[in-house]
Enzyme design. Structure first.
Site, short mmCIF file in Angstrom:
data_model
loop_
_atom_site.label_atom_id
_atom_site.label_comp_id
_atom_site.label_asym_id
_atom_site.label_seq_id
_atom_site.Cartn_x
_atom_site.Cartn_y
_atom_site.Cartn_z
CG ASP A 208 -1.65 -1.26 1.47
OD1 ASP A 208 -2.17 -1.80 0.48
OD2 ASP A 208 -1.71 -1.73 2.62
CG ASP A 245 -3.05 -4.61 -1.19
OD1 ASP A 245 -4.22 -4.84 -1.54
OD2 ASP A 245 -2.62 -4.93 -0.07
CG ASP A 249 -5.28 -1.13 2.90
OD1 ASP A 249 -6.03 -0.34 2.30
OD2 ASP A 249 -5.02 -2.28 2.48
NE ARG A 301 -10.90 -4.14 -0.65
CZ ARG A 301 -9.92 -5.00 -0.49
NH1 ARG A 301 -8.71 -4.57 -0.17
NH2 ARG A 301 -10.13 -6.30 -0.66
#
Length: 427
Positions: A208, A245, A249, A301
């Site tokens: 990330d 990715d 996060d 997301r």
């Protein structure tokens, strides 16, 4: 009225609304602290980062080796790291560029990997054996260079303009501030094929741009997150060879986080809050505030949530390509999302029931939403009702809490002007 004209009108109306709350709390960018009511990161002790740093713990860095050294210096002591220019992560210890081939283990090459794990011969079995082990070693070689840990009592902020390219900042400490940075293209040279991911298998990557791992009291403010234009990837086994990715996060029991005035764009799996359905780390944690962020050309997301009490307000969502869009708000296991006054700019015909996705959660609070679809004037939309009308099982509306740490709640009609003029580095 067309969207461009509508946005122009809102910009004129919103000029007096576009304040950056942080400016009131300091002048030296390294000494700025989070406001006393600015989201979950303001709870308990608040978030000050490295504002108390002594002169010897203030660093200016222009390359990866300097950034790594500054972050590692005097563990636990307050520190400020000023970033200048573009810092490339895919380099060696002397900051010389390293290609993907340069990180590869001698036992790994992609053509051999593709031949070994072709579903036509390998089937739907977990990948294993010498080539997978060599791929994992190759990935570890790259990770040793591109993943940098950010410990407690740290502020990382820009002087002038700066980009962290191909780097992951992994925040593991308490009391951290990341501001005014551009994060671009944290790419994995060695994606793993997972035959069991979905009906047809998928390529999965490791990095990330920013990863909060067990971190607490973190303020992520006025940054930009993207794939840096690295979006054209080949297809193997009928699936995109995905080298990215997440963008940001928040996982592994992280808690008390405020994400404000950022631009997150041109990416698929954007922000995961909670990375497991098992309650090992996360019950009572993952309390996050997201406000005044731009989510543009995001596949999914934005965010997807497990467990946490997450306040999602005054954010702008822009979708232009329905083929690349899956959903925005992911309602995961025991999640308690409190969404209010968000604005969605959508293409005509995109079903409103797709804006929310079921991931084993049971409830969603969503009020004050405005949606502008195609050339239509924005109109109020009940996201929960739209979801329940199109999907089973229904979600309830009681998430069991009401946010209190709110610095400023703007009306949804003002959100496009406030966010477009206020979000991102240098604004």
């Amino acid at each position: 009225m067309r969207w461009k004209a509508f946005a122009g009108c809102l910009a004129l109306l919103g000029l007096t609304l576009t304040a950056a709350p942080a400016a009131a709390h300091g002048h030296d960018p390294g000494r700025v602290v989070l406001g006393a009511r600015d989201g979950w990161a303001a709870a308990t002790t608040g978030t000050t980062g490295g504002a108390a740093a002594a002169p010897g713990d203030v660093h200016t860095v222009t390359r990866r080796s300097e950034l790594a050294a500054a972050l590692a210096a005097h563990p636990g002591a307050p520190k400020i790291v000023y970033v200048r220019g573009t810092i490339e992560g895919n380099v060696d210890a002397h900051d010389r560029p390293v290609s993907c081939e340069g990180f590869a283990d001698p036992g790994y090459n992609l053509p051999a990997y593709l031949a070994a794990y072709d579903p036509a011969t390998w089937g739907r079995n977990p990948v294993s054996g010498p080539l997978e082990e060599a791929r994992a070693r190759s990935q570890a070689n790259q990770a040793a260079q591109v993943v940098l840990d950010v410990g407690p009592n740290t502020t990382v902020v820009v002087l002038g303009a700066a980009t962290l390219h191909g780097l992951t900042l992994r925040v593991t400490g308490d009391n951290v501030i990341l501001r005014n940075l551009r994060f671009a293209d944290a790419h994995d040279c060695f994606p793993q094929w997972d035959p069991l991911d979905g009906a047809d298998g998928n390529w999965n990557s490791e990095y990330d741009n920013v990863d909060l791992v067990g971190a607490t009291h973190v303020w992520v403010d006025h940054n930009e997150f993207s794939d840096g234009g690295n979006t054209a990837q080949p297809t193997y086994y009928g699936r995109k060879y995905e080298v990215h990715d997440g963008l940001l996060d928040i996982v592994a029991g992280s808690d008390l986080v405020t994400v404000s005035y950022n631009r997150l764009h041109d990416h698929d799996k954007t922000m995961l809050i909670g990375n497991t359905d098992k309650p090992t780390y996360d019950v009572g944690k993952l309390r996050v505030t997201l406000h005044h962020n731009l989510f543009s050309e995001i596949g999914q997301r934005a965010p997807r949530v497990r467990y946490g009490q997450v306040h999602v307000y005054d954010n702008l969502y822009v979708v232009r390509d329905p083929a690349a869009y899956t959903y925005s708000l992911g309602v995961g296991v025991e999640s308690r999302i409190y969404a209010e006054n968000n604005f969605f700019r959508l293409p005509a015909g995109l079903p409103l029931g797709t804006l929310v996705h079921y991931w084993k959660g049971t409830a969603l609070h969503a009020t004050g939403t405005l949606v502008a679809a195609g050339a239509q004037w924005p109109r109020p939309v009940d996201l929960l009702a739209e979801y329940n009308a199109a999907n089973d099982p229904d979600l309830g509306s009681d998430v069991g809490w009401t946010p209190t740490l709110v610095d400023r709640l703007d009306p949804a009609w003002a959100v496009p002007a406030v966010v477009l003029t206020g979000a991102g580095p240098g604004r």
